[in-house]
Design a protein around this motif. Structure first.
Motif, PDB file in Angstrom:
ATOM      1  N   ALA A  30       2.598   8.170  -5.708  1.00  0.00           N
ATOM      2  CA  ALA A  30       1.288   7.520  -5.835  1.00  0.00           C
ATOM      3  C   ALA A  30       0.256   8.517  -6.345  1.00  0.00           C
ATOM      4  CB  ALA A  30       0.842   6.963  -4.483  1.00  0.00           C
ATOM      5  N   SER A  31      -0.705   8.063  -7.122  1.00  0.00           N
ATOM      6  CA  SER A  31      -1.742   8.941  -7.669  1.00  0.00           C
ATOM      7  C   SER A  31      -2.816   9.210  -6.636  1.00  0.00           C
ATOM      8  CB  SER A  31      -2.372   8.296  -8.911  1.00  0.00           C
ATOM      9  OG  SER A  31      -1.409   8.146  -9.936  1.00  0.00           O
ATOM     10  N   VAL A  32      -3.127  10.499  -6.432  1.00  0.00           N
ATOM     11  CA  VAL A  32      -4.158  10.911  -5.477  1.00  0.00           C
ATOM     12  C   VAL A  32      -5.041  11.948  -6.167  1.00  0.00           C
ATOM     13  CG1 VAL A  32      -4.646  11.865  -3.200  1.00  0.00           C
ATOM     14  CG2 VAL A  32      -2.516  10.591  -3.583  1.00  0.00           C
ATOM     15  N   ASN A  88      -2.311  17.020  -3.874  1.00  0.00           N
ATOM     16  CA  ASN A  88      -1.107  17.239  -4.676  1.00  0.00           C
ATOM     17  C   ASN A  88       0.160  16.941  -3.878  1.00  0.00           C
ATOM     18  OD1 ASN A  88      -2.568  18.011  -6.951  1.00  0.00           O
ATOM     19  ND2 ASN A  88      -2.489  20.185  -6.445  1.00  0.00           N
ATOM     20  N   GLN A  89       0.211  17.429  -2.639  1.00  0.00           N
ATOM     21  CA  GLN A  89       1.394  17.216  -1.819  1.00  0.00           C
ATOM     22  C   GLN A  89       1.509  15.761  -1.382  1.00  0.00           C
ATOM     23  OE1 GLN A  89       3.800  19.500  -1.221  1.00  0.00           O
ATOM     24  NE2 GLN A  89       4.971  17.885  -0.206  1.00  0.00           N
ATOM     25  N   LEU A  90       0.373  15.111  -1.166  1.00  0.00           N
ATOM     26  CA  LEU A  90       0.373  13.721  -0.707  1.00  0.00           C
ATOM     27  C   LEU A  90       0.988  12.800  -1.755  1.00  0.00           C
ATOM     28  CD1 LEU A  90      -0.456  12.159   1.795  1.00  0.00           C
ATOM     29  CD2 LEU A  90      -2.719  11.815   0.778  1.00  0.00           C
ATOM     30  N   GLN A  91       0.833  13.142  -3.013  1.00  0.00           N
ATOM     31  CA  GLN A  91       1.448  12.331  -4.069  1.00  0.00           C
ATOM     32  C   GLN A  91       2.971  12.296  -3.894  1.00  0.00           C
ATOM     33  OE1 GLN A  91      -1.260  12.515  -7.976  1.00  0.00           O
ATOM     34  NE2 GLN A  91      -0.488  14.530  -7.405  1.00  0.00           N
ATOM     35  N   PHE A 107       0.837  -1.205   0.000  1.00  0.00           N
ATOM     36  CA  PHE A 107       0.000   0.000   0.000  1.00  0.00           C
ATOM     37  C   PHE A 107       0.866   1.246   0.000  1.00  0.00           C
ATOM     38  CE2 PHE A 107      -2.175   3.416   2.221  1.00  0.00           C
ATOM     39  CZ  PHE A 107      -3.374   3.467   1.527  1.00  0.00           C
ATOM     40  N   PRO A 108       0.522   2.242  -0.856  1.00  0.00           N
ATOM     41  CA  PRO A 108      -0.496   2.208  -1.911  1.00  0.00           C
ATOM     42  C   PRO A 108       0.122   1.780  -3.249  1.00  0.00           C
ATOM     43  CG  PRO A 108       0.280   4.458  -1.624  1.00  0.00           C
ATOM     44  CD  PRO A 108       1.060   3.608  -0.655  1.00  0.00           C
ATOM     45  N   ASP A 109      -0.599   0.977  -3.998  1.00  0.00           N
ATOM     46  CA  ASP A 109      -0.116   0.559  -5.303  1.00  0.00           C
ATOM     47  C   ASP A 109      -1.113   0.896  -6.408  1.00  0.00           C
ATOM     48  OD1 ASP A 109      -2.099  -1.251  -4.793  1.00  0.00           O
ATOM     49  OD2 ASP A 109      -0.858  -3.042  -5.075  1.00  0.00           O
ATOM     50  N   ARG A 110      -2.105   1.743  -6.076  1.00  0.00           N
ATOM     51  CA  ARG A 110      -3.049   2.222  -7.078  1.00  0.00           C
ATOM     52  C   ARG A 110      -3.644   3.553  -6.621  1.00  0.00           C
ATOM     53  NH1 ARG A 110      -8.253   0.512  -5.233  1.00  0.00           N
ATOM     54  NH2 ARG A 110      -8.145  -1.197  -3.710  1.00  0.00           N
ATOM     55  N   LEU A 111      -4.570   4.073  -7.391  1.00  0.00           N
ATOM     56  CA  LEU A 111      -5.154   5.390  -7.169  1.00  0.00           C
ATOM     57  C   LEU A 111      -5.838   5.520  -5.805  1.00  0.00           C
ATOM     58  CD1 LEU A 111      -5.997   8.159  -8.552  1.00  0.00           C
ATOM     59  CD2 LEU A 111      -8.116   6.986  -9.162  1.00  0.00           C
ATOM     60  N   ILE A 112      -5.559   6.631  -5.116  1.00  0.00           N
ATOM     61  CA  ILE A 112      -6.263   6.985  -3.882  1.00  0.00           C
ATOM     62  C   ILE A 112      -7.239   8.104  -4.202  1.00  0.00           C
ATOM     63  CG2 ILE A 112      -6.031   8.019  -1.586  1.00  0.00           C
ATOM     64  CD1 ILE A 112      -3.343   6.667  -1.321  1.00  0.00           C
ATOM     65  N   ARG A 113      -8.488   7.930  -3.805  1.00  0.00           N
ATOM     66  CA  ARG A 113      -9.520   8.945  -4.023  1.00  0.00           C
ATOM     67  C   ARG A 113      -9.814   9.663  -2.707  1.00  0.00           C
ATOM     68  NH1 ARG A 113     -14.829   7.437  -5.476  1.00  0.00           N
ATOM     69  NH2 ARG A 113     -14.544   5.641  -4.115  1.00  0.00           N
TER      70      ARG A 113
END
Length: 328
Positions: free
Chosen positions: A66-68, A57-60, A31-37
Motif C-alpha cells: 500500500a502507498s504511504v 517506508n516500512q509500513l508500505q 482497507f487500505p485500498d488507496r494512499l495513506i497520508r
C-alpha cells in the motif's frame, strides 16, 4: 517521572506479527485500498520527521505494498498539523505522527484548538529516545555534580534554554531542577536549533534535548555533553554518563513518539493499523535504522497507549504546575 514500560514485552511484538496475514494482503475494496497520508506537524528533516519517514517506508511493506507518504504541516507548536488530521475523514487514511508534545496541548496552550485525548483515536506509541544535557563549552563544570554545585553557588548566572513549551526538553529540565534542588532562569526558543546555537555561543548556559539533535555539535566540541537521561549509556555516546551516574538516583526521562487518527476512526481499522505499525517498528529495530537515530522501538496495543497517554498527561501537568508554568 518516566512511566513503566509494561507493554514493551515480547508477547506484544509477537502478537503484532502473528496477525500479519490478516492485513498484509489487503483485498480489493478492503482497507487500505488507496494512499495513506502520515501528517508530521513539524518541518522536514527534524527528528520527528526522520522517524516518520522510516515508518512510512516500512509500513508500505507491512501493508502489502500500500502507498504511504509523509506530509509536513509545520506551525503553531504542532497544532497546525494536528488540526488538519482532526478535521480529516475518520477513515484511517489520514494519520498524525507526532511527539509527546501533542498530548499536552491543553496544558501548554491558553486556547488549545482541540482536546488531544478526546478528539483523536490513539493508534500506537512507536518509539522513545533519551535526552542529552549539554552546556556552553567555555563553562568550567565537567560533570553533572559540578553543574549542580555551580548552579547552587551562583543561580543567577545559569539559564536553561527551552525549545518548546511542554516538550520533553522542557519537562526534563524542570525535573532536573526539582530533583537537583536548583533554580534556573528559563529562556524560551522556537525550536532546538536556535537554542543550541545560543548554548554554543555562551548566550545561555545549558540545554537538555533529544540526544540525536545535540550530538553533532557535542562531537564537534561546540557544546559540552554532560549526561543523558536514559537508564544506561548510549552506544552513540558511550563516554557520556547517565544523569543517575551524575548523582541523581532514579532520574530517567525520554522523548516519545506516536501515531493518531481522527476521532471516530473504525475500531477494526485502528486495530489493523496498530498491528501493522508495531510490526513495522519491530523490523526497523532489527535493521538498526532506529539505533542510528538513538531511538528504541516501543510496542503497545491501543488500550495500553491510551493508558500511557492518560498517565503521562497527569504527571506532566503536575510537574508544570509545581514549576509555576502558565499556558501561553
Amino acid at each position: 517521572m518516566r512511566l513503566p514500560r509494561r507493554a514493551i514485552v515480547a508477547a506484544t511484538a509477537l502478537a503484532a506479527l502473528t496477525v500479519a496475514p490478516a492485513w498484509a494482503q489487503p483485498a480489493k475494496g478492503k482497507f487500505p485500498d488507496r494512499l495513506i497520508r502520515i501528517v508530521v506537524p513539524f518541518s522536514a528533516g527534524g527528528g520527528v520527521d526522520n522517524i516518520a519517514r522510516l515508518l512510512a517506508n516500512q509500513l508500505q511493506t507491512q501493508l502489502g505494498g500500500a502507498s504511504v507518504i509523509v506530509e509536513n504541516r509545520a506551525g503553531a507548536n504542532g497544532a497546525l498539523g494536528g488540526k488538519a488530521v482532526q478535521a480529516a475523514p475518520a477513515d484511517g487514511y489520514t494519520l498524525l505522527f507526532s511527539a509527546a508534545t501533542h498530548v499536552l496541548a491543553k496544558e501548554v496552550m491558553s486556547s488549545p484548538p482541540y482536546d488531544p485525548q478526546r478528539d483523536f483515536s490513539p493508534i500506537a506509541r512507536v518509539a522513545e529516545a533519551p535526552l542529552m544535557l549539554v552546556i556552553a563549552p567555555q563553562l568550567e563544570p565537567r560533570n553533572l555534580s559540578e553543574v549542580i554545585a555551580a548552579v547552587k553557588k551562583q543561580p543567577d548566572r545559569w539559564t536553561a534554554a527551552i525549545p518548546a513549551a511542554g516538550a520533553p526538553s522542557h519537562l526534563a529540565t524542570l525535573l532536573l531542577a526539582k530533583q537537583g534542588n536548583v533554580k534556573f532562569t528559563y529562556v524560551p526558543y522556537k525550536g532546538t536549533q536556535p537554542a543550541l546555537v545560543d548554548v554554543a555561543g555562551g548566550h545561555v548556559q545549558l540545554l537538555m534535548d533529544s540526544m540525536v539533535s545535540v550530538l553533532p555539535l557535542a562531537r564537534a566540541g561546540r557544546v559540552r555533553p554532560i549526561a543523558i537521561t536514559s537508564t544506561k549509556r548510549s552506544t552513540l555516546a558511550p563516554d557520556v554518563p547517565t544523569v543517575q551516574e551524575g548523582g541523581l538516583p532514579g532520574f530517567t526521562y525520554g522523548s516519545w513518539y506516536g501515531v493518531w487518527a481522527p476521532k471516530g476512526t473504525p475500531a477494526d481499522r485502528v486495530q489493523l493499523l496498530n498491528g501493522a505499525i508495531n510490526a513495522a517498528m519491530s523490523e526497523l529495530g532489527k535493521s538498526g535504522a532506529l539505533a542510528a537515530l538513538g531511538v528504541e522501538p516501543v510496542a503497545q496495543d491501543v488500550d495500553q497507549f491510551k493508558s500511557y497517554i492518560a498517565g503521562f498527561v497527569t504527571q506532566s501537568a503536575e510537574l508544570l504546575n509545581s514549576a509555576g508554568f502558565k499556558p501561553e
